[in-house]
Design a protein around this motif. Structure first.
Motif, PDB file in Angstrom:
ATOM      1  N   GLN A 177     -16.682  25.672  61.970  1.00 25.56           N
ATOM      2  CA  GLN A 177     -17.860  24.801  62.003  1.00 25.56           C
ATOM      3  C   GLN A 177     -18.111  24.255  60.595  1.00 25.56           C
TER       4      GLN A 177
ATOM      5  N   LEU B  56     -20.619  22.307  57.876  1.00 19.72           N
ATOM      6  CA  LEU B  56     -21.974  21.882  57.505  1.00 19.72           C
ATOM      7  C   LEU B  56     -21.880  21.066  56.226  1.00 19.72           C
TER       8      LEU B  56
ATOM      9  N   TYR C 278     -24.583  19.969  61.065  1.00 21.43           N
ATOM     10  CA  TYR C 278     -23.464  20.736  61.612  1.00 21.43           C
ATOM     11  C   TYR C 278     -22.684  19.842  62.572  1.00 21.43           C
TER      12      TYR C 278
END
Length: 678
Positions: free
Chosen positions: A576, A578, A606
């Protein structure tokens, strides 16, 4: 170039370690605790019978008031400690123009010395002629600055020894020797800056005058002319102190001595001996504002506080010794010992004399060798610098000159006092001409959440599609599941890369964080999933994955919606990402170069799931293995605790289909980062 790391005050390593421990305990408490709903307590009969609600409220307000007072007292104590530790920059004038209140100079010097809390003062604050010890053999680094309390006992002991001796118990020559002995002892109190020193000195003056009178030697330094009157000089000095504080006379029990001293006090009161004037006008402006002056300084004459009320800045004092001391609320200013009977003028310019020595002579000496690492300056100025440092032992002392009247960073000349060596050293501009300091950091941590972001299975997706098809309208269902109770769920293992910029106390940053999911969900998926943000029909049906497409693509039969054979495709990511930016402040002496306690707000995005990041961060940055970080390049270790919200946004599985925002999930975490400042 000159070394710029010498002579800096050492940080309080004990308090920093204690503060770090407090942070760790605080973090451990958060990470191991679970909030639970408890039943409300039932008040007992005694509490109900205790009195009306107003009485309870009064007690609460009283407790709050007491707590506020204690809190204010603690804060005041912290503020006083911070004042003592702040860098003190004495700014010398240029062509009779003062720059110590110039905002541009203050900003540029604070950034250059990496001290955002630096305090600035005029040149006269450095003038310490009064506190300089009379013994010329005392080196600058050995100057004591303040008369020790032990001097009081020495003088009292000498007075008790000579006081009972009658005049005929010693020969005149012996009295002469005693007078000189006591006169030398008087220099143990070489500067009177507090009331406790007055009575011992007064009593000693009386006994010096007695010994001089009994010696029958009518000559200086024991007998002088004050105006047109020949006087016993030390009885006269005692009388001038009694003129200021008449109750001192009650300490003289010998009637004859009391009468002699009181006679001089009367001559001063009746004007037989005229008073002389001290002028406190600012020599560079030739004006005086009593209110402004009183806001900056508290004035003491021979240890007695006095307010200058004259709009011309004049104060009348008896001829003789006058010790002048100016005190600031955050430290010490000018000190001068004036012998008013030793000059011919009728007015003594207190700030003018200090300005001539510090603002002109000192400045000219520094400008003669502006590029010398250790510029040569005369002994008096070295003494004044040493005394000023001794008065402010926890502060760093700097001297600044706005060269040619310019406050540009590359034009300001700057020196620092090295207390351990007893000299000034030039401070090079190590900012490289660019005031922003940077820090590049990388690190790891752990993220906790009060919500789970699980990938829906095909059955769930079909139910959503069928619900939409039957109703003909988008279903408001959100797939985001929230915990019933706030309990921290380990969510991810983040790896962070961050670039910070420091301008004074201001902290700016950009960065990216990559997180690996810690646990698989109930469907066996250990990655991150959400909708594709754009659907390209050429890639196949419903790659965008919007459940409403499933019946929109199917059309209708007999005016009833038909579910299309949707090919469900989600965006799947192992990591993920960010992307974020942040803004905050750093506290402490080294804030400008990136070290100290700090806090900032982070905002970011995100990629999977689609969340807006909004979090608050508290932490501390330290320089490992470096006692006094300086310059642009230093190692840095940062401990960060944070909390906030991840808010599902717009095109996401976790946003109800009739809304643009989903329910926020609380996020917590901590991380450790390391890197370099540059």
């Amino acid at each position: 170039s000159c070394a710029v790391g010498e002579g800096k005050a050492e940080p309080d390593t004990v308090s920093e370690a204690q503060a770090m421990w407090n942070w760790l305990v605080f973090a451990a408490g958060i990470l191991t605790s679970t909030a639970r709903a408890e039943p409300a307590p039932v008040p007992d009969a005694a509490a109900i019978a205790a009195g009306p609600v107003e009485t309870v409220e009064d007690k609460i307000e009283e407790k709050q008031s007491e707590a506020e007072i204690k809190r204010a007292a603690r804060q005041a104590e912290i503020d006083e400690a911070n004042k003592a530790k702040a860098a003190r920059v004495v700014v010398l004038p240029w062509d009779n123009e003062e720059f110590w209140e110039n905002d541009n100079l203050r900003r540029n010097v604070s950034i250059r010395i990496a001290r955002p809390d630096a305090r600035f003062y005029p040149d006269i604050d450095l003038y310490q002629a009064g506190r300089k010890e009379p013994d010329k053999s005392v080196r600058p680094v050995d100057q004591r600055a303040v008369v020790p309390d032990s001097a009081i006992d020495e003088l009292n002991s000498a007075v008790r020894e000579v006081e009972p001796i009658p005049f005929n118990a010693m020969a005149e020559q012996e009295w002469a020797l005693k007078a000189n002995e006591l006169r030398d002892l008087a220099e143990r109190i070489w500067f009177v800056d507090r009331p406790e020193l007055r009575e011992p000195l007064f009593q000693l003056y009386v006994q010096i005058g007695k010994a001089a009178e009994n010696s029958n030697a009518q000559a200086p330094p024991f007998f002088e002319y004050i105006g047109n009157y020949p006087v016993n000089y030390y009885w006269y000095l005692a009388g001038s102190m009694a003129w200021e504080t008449p109750e001192l006379l009650s300490k003289v029990t010998d009637a004859e001595l009391n009468s002699s001293v009181n006679n001089y006090r009367t001559m001063l009161e009746t004007g037989q001996i005229p008073l002389l004037k001290l002028d406190f006008t600012n020599d560079s402006e030739n004006r005086f504002d009593p209110t402004s002056f009183a806001d900056q300084y508290t004035v003491f004459f021979n240890g007695v506080e006095k307010t200058i009320t004259s709009e011309r800045g004049l104060e009348e004092r008896p001829p003789g010794r006058v010790d002048v001391y100016l005190e600031r609320d955050d430290g010490h200013s000018l000190s001068d010992r004036i012998e008013l009977d030793k000059f011919d003028e009728k007015v003594y310019f207190v700030r003018g004399v200090a300005r001539k020595k510090m603002g002109l002579s000192f400045r000219d000496q520094l400008l003669m060798f502006p590029n010398e690492c250790v510029p040569p300056v005369d002994g008096d100025i070295l003494n004044y610098l040493a005394i000023y440092q001794r008065l402010h032992p926890q502060a760093e002392i700097y001297i600044a000159i706005a060269n040619l009247g310019s406050t540009a960073s590359n034009k300001i000349l700057l020196w620092r006092w090295v207390a351990s060596q007893g000299w000034l050293t030039r401070v090079d501009d190590n900012t490289g001409g660019f005031p922003v300091r940077f820090a590049l950091l990388g690190g790891v941590g752990i993220t906790f959440s009060t919500a789970t972001y699980e990938t829906p299975n095909d059955e769930t997706l079909t139910e959503l599609a069928e619900s939409s098809a039957v109703s003909g309208t988008p279903s408001p269902t959100s797939i985001l599941t929230s915990a019933d109770n706030v309990s921290l769920v380990p969510l991810a293992f983040p790896i962070n890369i961050q670039l910070r910029g420091h301008y004074g106390r201001l902290l700016m940053m950009i960065g990216q964080q990559y997180s690996l999911r810690l646990a698989e969900d109930e469907f066996g998926d250990g990655g991150w999933s959400d909708k594709f943000q754009a659907w390209n029909a050429a890639d196949g049906p419903n790659t965008h994955y919007d459940v409403t497409d499933c019946f929109e693509q199917g059309g209708t039969v007999d005016e009833e919606p038909v579910i299309a054979d949707c090919a469900v495709v989600l965006r799947q990511r192992t990591w993920q990402r960010l992307s974020y930016t942040g803004l905050g402040v750093v506290l402490g002496r080294n804030a400008s170069i990136g070290f100290g306690y700090r806090g900032y707000i982070r905002a970011g995005w995100y990629n999977a799931p689609h969340l807006v990041d909004l979090t608050g961060h508290l932490g501390v940055a330290t320089a490992p293995f470096v006692k006094n970080p300086d310059g642009r390049v230093n190692p840095v270790v940062d401990l960060d605790f944070w909390g906030g919200a991840g808010i599902p946004f717009k095109d996401s599985l976790f946003v109800p289909q009739d809304k643009k925002l989903g329910n926020p999930g609380l996020l917590f975490g901590f991380q450790v980062l390391a890197g370099l400042t540059f």
